[in-house]
Design an enzyme around this catalytic site. Sequence first.
Site, mmCIF file in Angstrom:
data_model
loop_
_atom_site.group_PDB
_atom_site.id
_atom_site.type_symbol
_atom_site.label_atom_id
_atom_site.label_comp_id
_atom_site.label_asym_id
_atom_site.label_seq_id
_atom_site.Cartn_x
_atom_site.Cartn_y
_atom_site.Cartn_z
ATOM 1 C CG ASP A 945 4.305 8.255 2.296
ATOM 2 O OD1 ASP A 945 4.938 9.307 2.511
ATOM 3 O OD2 ASP A 945 3.273 8.043 1.341
ATOM 4 C CE LYS A 1014 -3.207 0.843 -1.291
ATOM 5 N NZ LYS A 1014 -2.637 1.478 -2.445
ATOM 6 C CG ASP A 1189 -0.874 9.777 6.232
ATOM 7 O OD1 ASP A 1189 -0.947 10.232 4.740
ATOM 8 O OD2 ASP A 1189 -2.061 8.912 5.936
#
Lengths: 1351, 341
Positions: A945, A1014, A1189
């Site tokens: 990732d 986050k 991704d």
Amino acid sequence: MLRPAYKSLVKASLLQKRLISSKGSKLYKPSPDSASTILLSEDPLVAASSSSSSATSGIINSNDFPLFNKNSQNTTNTTSSQWNNTSDLEFDPFNKSHASAITTMTRTRDVMQLWSLLEACLQSHLMKRAFSILESLYMVPEHKHRFIEDYNMYLNAFSKNEPTFPILKMNEKLTNDLETNFKDINYNDKTLAIMIHHALNFHSTTSSMLLIPTISAYLKMSVNSVREILSNLDILTVSDLNILVNDLKIISPSQLPNSVKPILESLALSSTPVNNIPNEDGSKKLEVKDGSSEERKVDVNHGSMKTASLDPLREVSLNGSTEVLPKDAEKLIAVDTIGMRVIRHTLLGLSLTAEQKEQISKFKFDANENILNMKPTQDDNSDTSINFFEIYNSLPTLKEKKAFESALNIFNQDRQKVLENRATEAARERWKHDFEEAKARGDISIEKNLNAKLWRWYNDMLPLVKEEIKHCKSSLSEKPTDKKGLTKVEINRLGYGPYLTLIDPGKMCVITILELLKLNSTGGVIEGMRTARAVISVGKAIEMEFRSEQVLKSESQTFRDVNKKSPEFKKLVQNAKSVFRSSQIEQSKILWPQNIRAQIGSVLISMLIHVAKVSVQGVDPITKAKVHGEAPAFAHGYQYHNGSKLGVLKIHKTLIHQLNGERLIASVQPQLLPMLVEPKSWINWRSGGYHYTQSTLLRTKDSPEQVAYLKAASENGDIDRVYDGLNVLGNTPWTVNRKVFDVVSQVWNKREGFLDIPGAQDEMVLPPAPPRNSDPSILRTWKLEVKTIANKFSSDRSNRCDTNYKLEIARAFLGEKLYFPHNLDFRGRAYPLSPHFNHLGNDMSRGLLIFWHGKKLGPSGLKWLKIHLSNLFGFDKLRLEDRVSFTESHLEDIKDSAENPLTGQGWWKTADKPWQALATCFELNEVMKMDNPEDFISHQPIHQDGTCNGLQHYAALGGDVEGATQVNLVPSDKPQDVYAHVARLVQKRLEIAAEKGDENAKILQDKITRKVVKQTVMTNVYGVTYVGATFQIAKQLSPIFDDRKESLDFSKYLTKHVFGAIRELFHSAHLIQDWLGESAKRISKSIRLDVDEKSFKNGNKPDFMSSVIWTTPLGLPIVQPYREESKKQVETNLQTVFISDPFAVNPVNARRQKAGLPPNFIHSLDASHMLLSAAECGEKGLDFASVHDSYWTHASDVDTMSVVLREQFIKLHEVDLVLRLKEEFGQRYKNYVKIGKLKRSTDLAQNIIKIRKDLSKKLGRNTTLADEIYFEKKRQELLNSPLVEDRNVGEKMVTTVSLFQDIKDLDALELENGGDEKSGMSVLLPLRLPEIPPKGDFDVTVLRGSQYFFS
Amino acid sequence: MSIPIPGIKDISKLKFFYGFKYLWNPTVYDKIFEKLDLTKTYKHPKELKVLDLYPGVGVQSAIFYNKYTPKQYSLIERRSSLYKFLQANFVDSPLQILKKDPYDWTTYSDLIDKDKVFVPEFQSPERINDSFLTVANVTGEGSEGLIMQWLSCIGNKNWLYRFGKMKMLLWMPSTTARKLLARPGAHSRSKCSVVREAFTETKLIAISDADELKGFDSKCLEEWDPILFSAADIWPTKGKPIALVEMDPADFDFDVENWDYVTRHLMILKRTPLSTVMDSLGHGGQEYFNSRITDKSLLKKCPIDLTNDEFVYLTKLFTEWPFKPDILMDFVDMYQTEHSG
DNA sequence: CCGCTAATTAGTGATATAAGTAATAGAAAATCT
DNA sequence: CGATTTTCTACCGACAATATCACTAATTAGTAT
């Protein structure tokens, strides 16, 4: 080539004239004696490009060529004329851009309607009616150049309808039609093909003597080439060609289309000619010059077919398997399966255990019998299913594996075909079977058995549908003129009738029933679904069925005489067929309009409502006695939501209860299941993926613009690399992880909640209502509580339904080899076509999937497997070594998790992604058992990732060293954790603020964790607003503060700091974001010069029509589809349905364009990166999959993939993409203008005022900006004119816009919105884009050495 | 001692009315009060307690007080500009001005139960409560919902209606008045007209635009004979016309929950005859009701034509239906928040 | 047979719906004076 | 042209308000010449 161009120009000018005079335009219309007469010259060349109605040239102009294309930077003049030559006035309902579409849209709608009528009439053999429809179509001027196709369709049907019609008569008819009825129309090569086909097939009525000269004559008449005639495989069957080439020898094999050449060659060798036409001696081969270029190479099924050629099938003789040729295409399907004994024989030849051998010999290799494991029994190990995966794995040698795969592939090819085409029939058969079984046991079991019930409904519904179709047909055959005295129902029928007649009524019943069951508990409705969704879904499903049926039928037709031959031959045919299918799918031009879908759906659903009954139990409220009765299973009603009505289709509770315990695999749209064989390769924008079902490359949002650009790029060959990447994704074979499946299945059957699977609930339990006369606030609280519970209930139920689907699909594919065909969203990101169950799904879906192929771990593989486990536990920001040791320190836990997943400690359940962790534990546990772990054959996909992939791209774009370091573009011995870093920065800010005495800061100081920030950091890339981020943070903070209000206040405060910290840390990224946003805003507020009249209807306030468009590095054109939506109510049988009008031409939604560009641009880049990497990995022979991704491959191949993805990232960012984007924008929006403010005092402003005054005098009214645009448009046209004198006139012309040409720094003159009111005035300014932010010194190539770039 | 009545000059200085409109012309008020003839209900005005919700600029409050000098007159006004206006204009007056939000239910529980600032007397529902009156101005276009909620409070006998049959003088947009007062068969007949019919005895007292009258039932107008005044008598002048309505709770006796379900669902297809519309009440509704409804002429009627009595009758049948749906509330979850972490 | 007008209809746009402003509130864009 | 009011509210995959009435444009019917 000039002729058609000229023609179109004339048409365009005529059209424009009509437009202006008819609509009473406000635009300037000069009197003939005015000095500016020249501007409205009747000269077609002048008028041409101005016409707002000239189809594609309207928006796809010279500037719109993808910039990454080779010659695009050349002078615009040449490209412009190219466009005019190739696409002038092309009438194609899909090839419409918004600005140009408006005038022809109504016509488009008419033509679509006529097409479907025509199709229906031909299907019902109503030739006279069909002819009159043709006459109507002929009347549509824009359609003329396409008209011949419709005529061909008619002629072909006519030929089939009148098999004994002598060819001479046929010829007469053709001549007559074209010379008297449709004077302007010329035949084309397809017409000739039809005539030849007719001549050949009905040659009994044609004397042999006549045959050859006739055909030769037709061949000589060819418009383009003989090859072109022969390429009409939908007309000329293989046996036709065989006669032409091998028997009559009129044409040489070289003129045959590539796809069938091998078949015919092989037929030529075969001793028995398909037909017994005597070979006449003196017949010459016609040599016709063939100027047509090689067809685009089509490589379908490459891998599997190549391997198949060296398989042992060759040695197996197949004689004796001759069957009677079926006449009917339907029956053909059943017969068209390969001799399965062959496969069995092959398989038994491999090294198998005795048990496996027995399984295989018992297994019926009949595609129809064994579509998938869809039997409603709960018994997973029934004799009839085979675990192919197990057998495959147990084979010792590569060679045997190959052989096995190739045999399986042949079997699967057939199964795939059946799956896509016969699944509805299979469902019906199953119902019938269950019904008969239940019947034998008595009436009660019929009621108890769902399938038996469905069979009843089906049987009750069928006559109704048939009746309806009869009505439709009769209304079709009537003249459309006598509309008088029709009821509303009948008038509606005129609309949908033509479509309804196209499909087999039985299939429609099955589809309707299955769709409604599938939609149970969707749309937030407790016991049912939204009507709107239901009707459209049914309509869509019907359409899809029709599509595949059509493809199948014409396929059978073309290949009807060549079905049973040797296996090699069979392969040739299969190849040819798939090419054929591509072309057929492409050709279907009619997409059913949304309103028709809705109407069809509603007609069918209302019939089902009428017949479907369930037996119910109730309590008589008076006598309190139990009452039994019968009630409709479905009921149509409404619910309110915030005062808006919502149509709802309710499902009776008893049925819902029954559904909860059923296996409903059949109601998954069978066309959209994962595939058993490699998807059809993408070869153009609408051919790829499933074999019989059309899907488009791009998931367009009903935006003709997107389609137009995509089509242009596709035809230009600009996006071949996209296809490459996509094909790699599609060709990755998967299988279901049986071990994980068994665990999930156990959990599921307990019906309790587990991890994120909600438990089963039959009844909603609501708290008791307070007395009616309680205080309103108490009543309100109760209502709220009830609502929350209801919402939870409905979301749990739909969640459980969804999980059920996932599991059922997984179960059906146990032991199978499966593939996910992919396509792209409008930014270029790839998604699997099959819904519900795929590797993009939730953790459980991912955990259930492993690669079909296994690869030895090798030295690095084991390490990556361990790292993978650590990542799944959320420890993805540790050093690789530490991650390895994390796993190694939990070996006992792993063993326990793998061996006692449900009864043990359940360590795996504590992972971030438990199901995938469990899958990994299973593998690791096996690895630990091995003497040499490196020899372990791993099937587990390992993920790599990107750390904040969006920010990685921003950092690379901006050359931002600081940002690049934060997101691991710079080599480092340990991975950077962006979220933690931001949290630290925020903490620092708070400390500083606290020292200054900030109360908020003091309280929040020590509560800032990685988790708090986050989501905000992540979404910041997507342009989250201050308000949105506040909510996110409030959600994180809510456990700390009791009071919601308080929590929100703190969040507001904190958000400011978080935003500040992010901006500080990724300053460069934000500059780019801002630049993108500003550019998007300016573009979407700009005006195209040849703007449509409509958009300027209110003088000085235009509707802005230009959306932001760019081209990805892979050449994929991206059009942001955000426009104001216009929805309309469409009447259906049940209710009206609110759907967006696909024919509407809407102004852009500037806000969304602006907000969308930064994330969309970045996503288009990460998509490019992924596709490039995929293509490259595919070439290197890796199995590759991705979730945007996150890149997946075998553990042993991670190192290879890592290199590839880094190289591709570098390659992508070698060029300055922002600069490139700006240049592209500059080109594309070159002559666009915007409305701005200018200081009244400047000379420039005074000049403009002067021009306006002059103009105003001439017009006798105040000028508007629209007038100014009109003149500037004229000026541009003159400048671009091919005539020198025109260009001279143009150069001398002065308009309010041309004044700006020589001005250097407009910025100094233009007033920003803060300018004082009196001194500024509104003027048209040329569109300018903001300056791009400076690029930093970061060298992207250093990431070659960054081990944590992706990890 | 009479309270000064705020004049239009002062009133027009105020700009923001949050979409509410107020009649300021005292002469019109005189006519209105004359027509209302409140002393008929309130034999002893001195014992009267008046709650004035959204009094705005307080013209009506002042006039009312001057006319009847009730025992207590409380103004509930939270909007600060208007609150300030009231305070400035009614210094040292017997009017009690409270800065509370009439929208908020807690305002009333605080007022009555907690702070006991305004405690009405309970009277048995045989007649109109003659010591408690509520006056309200809910003319804001967006505040129609509040009126509807108050109406349903009559049905629930909660809120202020727990003190018995309280009269209310209610200003509302004329469109709202038209909807509420629509009679069976009228174009604007809707569920809330039925609610009004079921729970109240309502009269149109005054309206600011004679043109609006054509939307009302002519027979009723004859009976009501409402006072007409002009848009110029209102401040702010611009905007849609308003109407004053006198609303007395009425007697009713039926199962409100079922009745609510039946009316709500039937009024959706208000032009569809009962013979076919009943299916929208649940699985097999048509069959059941067709068998139960004995009067076949009723089956030919459409919901829009039904009187409340007929709705009550249908409700009775509905409650007796063994297979009636067991969830009568509408639950549609349109916004499922996306999970993300 | 054609032209004209009345009458009907097909199509479009506006408005109301329920009834605590969904859990929320401050900025930016659109509109109006 | 500035103040005020309305409209948002993180991207994508994705998935949607509806009944009725008033009004207008367009078509048809009808009738008379």
